[in-house]
Design an enzyme around this catalytic site. Sequence first.
Site, mmCIF file in Angstrom:
data_model
loop_
_atom_site.group_PDB
_atom_site.id
_atom_site.type_symbol
_atom_site.label_atom_id
_atom_site.label_comp_id
_atom_site.label_asym_id
_atom_site.label_seq_id
_atom_site.Cartn_x
_atom_site.Cartn_y
_atom_site.Cartn_z
ATOM 1 N N GLY A 284 0.850 4.300 0.924
ATOM 2 C CA GLY A 284 1.025 5.109 2.132
ATOM 3 C C GLY A 284 1.904 4.411 3.159
ATOM 4 N N GLY B 36 0.866 -1.164 0.000
ATOM 5 C CA GLY B 36 0.000 0.000 0.000
ATOM 6 C C GLY B 36 0.914 1.228 0.000
ATOM 7 C CB CYS C 51 -6.482 -2.714 -4.514
ATOM 8 S SG CYS C 51 -4.857 -3.248 -3.934
ATOM 9 C CG ASP D 181 0.150 2.234 -5.875
ATOM 10 O OD1 ASP D 181 -0.993 1.750 -5.926
ATOM 11 O OD2 ASP D 181 1.029 1.844 -5.088
HETATM 12 C C1 RUB Z 1 -1.937 -1.233 -3.374
HETATM 13 C C2 RUB Z 1 -2.784 -0.262 -4.130
HETATM 14 C C3 RUB Z 1 -3.490 0.783 -3.318
HETATM 15 C C4 RUB Z 1 -2.617 2.034 -3.269
HETATM 16 C C5 RUB Z 1 -3.133 3.042 -2.269
HETATM 17 O O1 RUB Z 1 -1.099 -1.993 -4.206
HETATM 18 O O2 RUB Z 1 -2.863 -0.269 -5.324
HETATM 19 O O3 RUB Z 1 -4.712 1.126 -3.909
HETATM 20 O O4 RUB Z 1 -1.290 1.681 -2.902
HETATM 21 O O5 RUB Z 1 -3.104 2.486 -0.988
HETATM 22 P P1 RUB Z 1 -0.097 -3.064 -3.551
HETATM 23 P P2 RUB Z 1 -3.026 3.399 0.324
HETATM 24 O O6 RUB Z 1 -0.917 -3.974 -2.700
HETATM 25 O O7 RUB Z 1 0.533 -3.729 -4.724
HETATM 26 O O8 RUB Z 1 0.908 -2.288 -2.722
HETATM 27 O O9 RUB Z 1 -4.211 4.334 0.259
HETATM 28 O O10 RUB Z 1 -3.100 2.431 1.470
HETATM 29 O O11 RUB Z 1 -1.730 4.150 0.286
#
Ligand code: RUB
Length: 307
Positions: free
Chosen positions: A20, A18, A124, A193
């Site tokens: 963040g 994720g 996701c 991302d």
């Molecule tokens: C995670 C993904 C999320 C963004 C935003 O991809 O696509 O939608 O990273 O997440 P992966 P957040 O699982 O491959 O890291 O809002 O938690 O930053």
Amino acid sequence: MQKLQETAEKIRTMEIRGAGRIAKAAAESIRDYAAGLEVASMEEFNTCIRDASSFLISTRPTAVSLPNAVKLASRYSSGNVEEARKEIIENANLFIERADKALGIIGKIGSRRIQDGDVIMTHCNSHAALSIITTAFVSGKDISVIATESRPRCQGLLTIRHLNNFGIPTTLIVDSAVRYYMKEVDKVIVGADAIAANGALVNKIGTSQLALAAHEARKSFMVAAETFKFSPNTIVGNPIEIEERNTEEVVDPSLLADLSHVQVKNPAFDFTPAKYIDMIVTDIGIISPAMAYTVIKEQLGWELEDI
Ligand code: RUB
């Protein structure tokens, strides 16, 4: 360096994932590395910080939050090792504090756009998108969620667990059922991302098909993104690299052993053009994708010569 290497490995293998969380973990990592760094000279300090930064950044190529976090956290101007170390610790702590606050602010601002009775589709597992959804629910709005499975890593399973913990009625669907269910949806909310200077969104593979289906059904498409997810490099036209992950995530190689004409692809992210995005909920307010350039210039403090 060992702890930093461990964090890098956790990011690479997606134990930390994720955009963040990756950013926060990287900032913590560079802070702790700088705090414990034993060097004989300022030159050595500069080299070590530069190498550690590049190493962290190389773990996952797409989430721009990672280089942004590393650059913001590892900034220093002093030519003295102890002063520079102090600057990094302060800057990293500031970044982490702001990142934590940003999630709360996004939740608060975004939840005002949610109506009682809304059915929200998400894709996701985005903490920023979930902050909007859970804040709306906790504030008393009667909402429900349709969550995609998000193959191949199935981060949708994390999302449904999170929503379930709040008591939010949730339906899990396979990714290919997105268009089928879009007629029941009021709003789509996804994370990011990366957001390019032209307002295009980069998010988990399949996000663009949610956007297309929402556009076709005239449903609103909302992105939740902290300002550190905007990509300075795109100002000068550098493309955002899409991570290609191991194909074993998609299919067991033994099933392909006798299929000599078949290859497997596993892109982890895709692009959603700005024209399919109604709004981006950020920690400085709700903006249209057309304002992405302004966010990069004014919030990230990047100058063209830095890129
Ligand atoms: C995670 C993904 C999320 C963004 C935003 O991809 O696509 O939608 O990273 O997440 P992966 P957040 O699982 O491959 O890291 O809002 O938690 O930053």
